[in-house]
Design a protein around this motif. Structure first.
Motif, PDB file in Angstrom:
ATOM      1  N   SER A   1       0.828  -1.208   0.000  1.00 22.94           N
ATOM      2  CA  SER A   1       0.000   0.000   0.000  1.00 22.94           C
ATOM      3  C   SER A   1       0.861   1.257   0.000  1.00 22.94           C
ATOM      4  O   SER A   1       0.529   2.251  -0.653  1.00 22.94           O
ATOM      5  N   ALA A   2       1.988   1.209   0.735  1.00 20.22           N
ATOM      6  CA  ALA A   2       2.879   2.372   0.783  1.00 20.22           C
ATOM      7  C   ALA A   2       3.476   2.662  -0.593  1.00 20.22           C
ATOM      8  O   ALA A   2       3.554   3.816  -1.019  1.00 20.22           O
ATOM      9  N   VAL A   3       3.887   1.600  -1.290  1.00 18.36           N
ATOM     10  CA  VAL A   3       4.441   1.780  -2.639  1.00 18.36           C
ATOM     11  C   VAL A   3       3.389   2.390  -3.567  1.00 18.36           C
ATOM     12  O   VAL A   3       3.655   3.362  -4.297  1.00 18.36           O
ATOM     13  N   LEU A   4       2.180   1.835  -3.547  1.00 17.11           N
ATOM     14  CA  LEU A   4       1.105   2.369  -4.381  1.00 17.11           C
ATOM     15  C   LEU A   4       0.770   3.808  -4.005  1.00 17.11           C
ATOM     16  O   LEU A   4       0.462   4.632  -4.870  1.00 17.11           O
ATOM     17  N   MET A   5       0.862   4.115  -2.726  1.00 17.65           N
ATOM     18  CA  MET A   5       0.561   5.451  -2.236  1.00 17.65           C
ATOM     19  C   MET A   5       1.563   6.464  -2.795  1.00 17.65           C
ATOM     20  O   MET A   5       1.180   7.540  -3.272  1.00 17.65           O
ATOM     21  N   PHE A   6       2.843   6.127  -2.745  1.00 16.54           N
ATOM     22  CA  PHE A   6       3.858   7.035  -3.262  1.00 16.54           C
ATOM     23  C   PHE A   6       3.759   7.163  -4.779  1.00 16.54           C
ATOM     24  O   PHE A   6       3.865   8.265  -5.325  1.00 16.54           O
ATOM     25  N   VAL A   7       3.557   6.041  -5.468  1.00 15.24           N
ATOM     26  CA  VAL A   7       3.469   6.081  -6.929  1.00 15.24           C
ATOM     27  C   VAL A   7       2.283   6.926  -7.378  1.00 15.24           C
ATOM     28  O   VAL A   7       2.402   7.798  -8.249  1.00 15.24           O
ATOM     29  N   SER A   8       1.124   6.701  -6.773  1.00 17.55           N
ATOM     30  CA  SER A   8      -0.071   7.447  -7.170  1.00 17.55           C
ATOM     31  C   SER A   8       0.006   8.903  -6.734  1.00 17.55           C
ATOM     32  O   SER A   8      -0.397   9.805  -7.477  1.00 17.55           O
ATOM     33  N   GLY A   9       0.545   9.157  -5.526  1.00 17.29           N
ATOM     34  CA  GLY A   9       0.641  10.532  -5.043  1.00 17.29           C
ATOM     35  C   GLY A   9       1.586  11.371  -5.872  1.00 17.29           C
ATOM     36  O   GLY A   9       1.255  12.507  -6.259  1.00 17.29           O
ATOM     37  N   PHE A  10       2.754  10.834  -6.198  1.00 15.95           N
ATOM     38  CA  PHE A  10       3.709  11.571  -7.026  1.00 15.95           C
ATOM     39  C   PHE A  10       3.260  11.599  -8.489  1.00 15.95           C
ATOM     40  O   PHE A  10       3.420  12.608  -9.172  1.00 15.95           O
ATOM     41  N   GLY A  11       2.685  10.479  -8.963  1.00 16.76           N
ATOM     42  CA  GLY A  11       2.272  10.411 -10.360  1.00 16.76           C
ATOM     43  C   GLY A  11       1.139  11.363 -10.692  1.00 16.76           C
ATOM     44  O   GLY A  11       1.080  11.923 -11.789  1.00 16.76           O
ATOM     45  N   ARG A  12       0.243  11.581  -9.750  1.00 18.03           N
ATOM     46  CA  ARG A  12      -0.881  12.476 -10.000  1.00 18.03           C
ATOM     47  C   ARG A  12      -0.463  13.944 -10.009  1.00 18.03           C
ATOM     48  O   ARG A  12      -1.167  14.795 -10.543  1.00 18.03           O
TER      49      ARG A  12
END
Length: 309
Positions: free
Chosen positions: A179-190
């Motif tokens: 979840s942390a990896v997805l959180m960083f990827v989606s937060g930075f990617g958006r």
């Protein structure tokens, strides 16, 4: 592009509560009640930790951010303020293992600070961020439902099923990591354009300064702590690794401004991670060498080896 942005927005809406719930459940499963009892009895340690994390760090850090207000975008500064108010990060348990800090000296204080954050953040964050639409009750409800209740559930499960607690904690920890990896990827990617803008601004230096401030305040509190804390830099690591899960839950209650606040929180968390992990590894290596212990990669990373409680 619009579809990708919507997907990333949905992903962060799912990954933030999933990370909070899984990490707190894992912490509860790994933390025996005796850690709480011993820590709460040591009033000197409790007062030192609470003073550092809910007086010194938010007050001095917020003052510093206000003085440097013109150097950062407003929502980046506001996101940093939210992080300063959030203490008791579950990742401290892993950093403590890396630094060879006794487990009870990480888990007990971390739980105390988490409980403090649940009370502190709904009262203080709306006061400090009057330009941002945040609701105190919404903050309290999110923190109670996604952090306190999973932690209590983990403690209860550990007491009822002690033989299965470790396996369940590992599963919950794996979910939290994904979840942390997805959180960083989606937060930075958006927020790619804003991220690039921030990376070439003084915001990174401010973030590093805030991590150092929290570390120094925690180190001083470690010197003032009572007998339950035997490693003075334990509170320093505990204080400088802010509670990203709690901060993100608060940021999500800010409505349309939330995605910029989320970016600021992830950025400060990433800076803290880059600064603290090498420190924890280096101090853990030195302590293990002095104690004559083996220093394999798994031991240094806190993945294998007995917990020292």
């Amino acid at each position: 592009m619009h579809t990708l942005e919507s997907l990333l927005g949905l992903l962060i809406q799912i990954s933030v509560p999933a990370f909070a719930i899984a990490s707190m459940l894992s912490m509860g499963l790994r933390t025996p009640l005796r850690s709480f009892r011993a820590q709460l009895r040591d009033r000197r340690t409790v007062l030192a930790l609470l003073g550092a994390n809910f007086v010194v760090i938010p007050a001095v850090g917020t003052l510093l951010i206000w003085l440097l207000n013109g150097l950062m975008a407003p929502h980046i500064a506001e996101g940093f303020v939210i992080v300063l108010c959030a203490a008791g990060a579950p990742f401290v348990l892993q950093l403590g293992a890396m630094a060879r800090i006794p487990y009870s000296e990480s888990a007990g204080p971390m739980a105390v600070l988490l409980l403090g954050s649940i009370v502190f953040m709904p009262l203080v964050v709306p006061f400090l961020l009057q330009d941002v639409q945040v609701d105190a009750w919404a903050i309290a409800r999110r923190l109670l439902g996604t952090m306190l209740l999973p932690m209590l559930a983990g403690i209860a499960i550990s007491a009822v099923l002690p033989t299965r607690a470790d396996g369940l904690a590992r599963t919950a920890g794996a979910v939290a990591a994904v979840s942390a990896v997805l959180m960083f990827v989606s937060g930075f990617g958006r927020n790619t354009s804003l991220l690039l803008e921030v990376l070439f601004s003084p915001a990174l230096l401010v973030a590093a300064g805030l991590v150092i401030l929290a570390f120094v305040a925690g180190r001083v509190s470690g010197e003032l702590a009572g007998p339950t804390l035997t490693v003075p830099d334990g509170p320093a690591i505990l204080s400088s690794q802010r509670n990203i899960a709690a901060a993100l839950l608060v940021a999500r209650s800010a409505g349309e401004d939330s995605h910029q606040l989320v970016l600021a929180i992830l950025l400060l968390s990433a800076v803290g991670f880059v600064m603290l992990v090498p420190y924890a590894l280096a101090t853990g290596y030195a302590r293990r060498r002095r104690a004559g212990e083996r220093t394999s990669a798994g031991v240094l990373l806190g993945i294998v080896g007995p917990r020292s409680d």
